[in-house]
Design a protein around this motif. Structure first.
Motif, PDB file in Angstrom:
ATOM      1  N   UNK A   2      18.486  14.929  60.512  1.00 62.06           N
ATOM      2  CA  UNK A   2      17.754  16.060  61.415  1.00 62.06           C
ATOM      3  C   UNK A   2      16.923  14.995  62.055  1.00 62.06           C
ATOM      4  N   UNK A   3      16.747  15.281  63.496  1.00 61.64           N
ATOM      5  CA  UNK A   3      16.095  14.332  64.362  1.00 61.64           C
ATOM      6  C   UNK A   3      14.580  14.482  64.263  1.00 61.64           C
ATOM      7  N   UNK A   4      13.631  13.785  63.986  1.00 61.03           N
ATOM      8  CA  UNK A   4      11.999  14.009  64.078  1.00 61.03           C
ATOM      9  C   UNK A   4      11.401  13.022  65.188  1.00 61.03           C
ATOM     10  N   UNK A   5      10.213  13.229  65.247  1.00 56.82           N
ATOM     11  CA  UNK A   5       9.128  12.488  66.034  1.00 56.82           C
ATOM     12  C   UNK A   5       8.077  12.355  65.150  1.00 56.82           C
ATOM     13  N   UNK A   6       7.758  11.292  64.798  1.00 55.52           N
ATOM     14  CA  UNK A   6       6.386  10.847  64.077  1.00 55.52           C
ATOM     15  C   UNK A   6       5.326  10.746  64.976  1.00 55.52           C
ATOM     16  N   UNK A  30      12.249   2.423  55.814  1.00 60.12           N
ATOM     17  CA  UNK A  30      11.950   3.691  54.829  1.00 60.12           C
ATOM     18  C   UNK A  30      13.342   4.373  54.560  1.00 60.12           C
ATOM     19  N   UNK A  31      14.325   3.953  55.231  1.00 60.76           N
ATOM     20  CA  UNK A  31      15.619   4.558  55.276  1.00 60.76           C
ATOM     21  C   UNK A  31      16.113   5.386  56.272  1.00 60.76           C
ATOM     22  N   UNK A  48      16.745  11.581  59.941  1.00 53.74           N
ATOM     23  CA  UNK A  48      16.250  11.294  58.467  1.00 53.74           C
ATOM     24  C   UNK A  48      17.095  12.618  57.652  1.00 53.74           C
ATOM     25  N   UNK A  49      17.627  12.134  56.394  1.00 51.24           N
ATOM     26  CA  UNK A  49      18.225  12.993  55.543  1.00 51.24           C
ATOM     27  C   UNK A  49      16.853  13.804  54.887  1.00 51.24           C
TER      28      UNK A  49
END
Length: 179
Positions: A2-6, A30-31, A48-49
């Motif tokens: 999945x694509x995320x933004x922090x 962090x992987x 991220x998974x």
């Protein structure tokens, strides 16, 4: 994946300094994959998974504290959530200056009572709409820089951690996290 933004709160706008190269390295370590930052204000997109945004945020916060001794609140949104924000601004059709449109991202949805009590500081012409974990802001008479309706004001009144981004950044981050 999945694509995320922090979204990091208060980075490179006050005394908290963070090189984006360090942020990319930490998130990669962090992987997470395909890590990219946007501007110098603590925006990082990644794949991220991990499916739990709160765990992702906590992991980044912990790594920043452990490796750089920085205490920085981190809010995470998925690409789908960011697309909904970018497509749901109730003021976008009224304003063509992206510096007058902002989104305050909230760590958690605020209590209804605090939302109902939220008012604009006296003498300011600001429209706002609270939707879930976002507050859409329209600074009718000027930009965010001269307003008292700030991120700190929202945090105090709503009782939730918040970080704000202008409309240009919101759109760019939505593009960076699009599937």
């Amino acid at each position: 994946m999945t694509r995320y933004v922090a979204l990091l709160r208060g980075v490179n706008v006050g005394t908290t300094r963070l090189a984006m190269a360090d942020l990319r390295r930490i998130v990669t370590d962090l992987g997470h994959e395909d890590v990219k930052t946007y501007l110098q204000s603590g925006n990082v997109a990644f794949d991220s998974n991990v499916r739990d945004a709160e765990k992702l945020a906590a992991g980044i916060e912990r790594a920043l504290a452990d490796e750089l001794a920085l205490t920085v609140p981190v809010l995470v949104r998925s690409g789908r959530e960011l697309a909904a924000v970018a497509g749901g601004n109730p003021y976008a059709d009224r304003e063509d200056d992206p510096t007058r449109l902002l989104v305050a991202f909230l760590a958690t949805p605020p209590k209804k009572s605090t939302v109902d009590a939220l008012t604009v500081p006296g003498g300011e012409n600001v429209s706002f709409t609270v939707t879930g974990r976002e507050v859409f802001l329209h600074f009718v008479d000027g930009g965010y820089g001269r307003s008292k309706f700030t991120n700190a004001y929202l945090e105090k009144k709503l009782g939730v951690v918040s970080t704000s981004r202008n409309w240009k950044s919101v759109r760019a981050l939505a593009e960076m996290t699009a599937a």
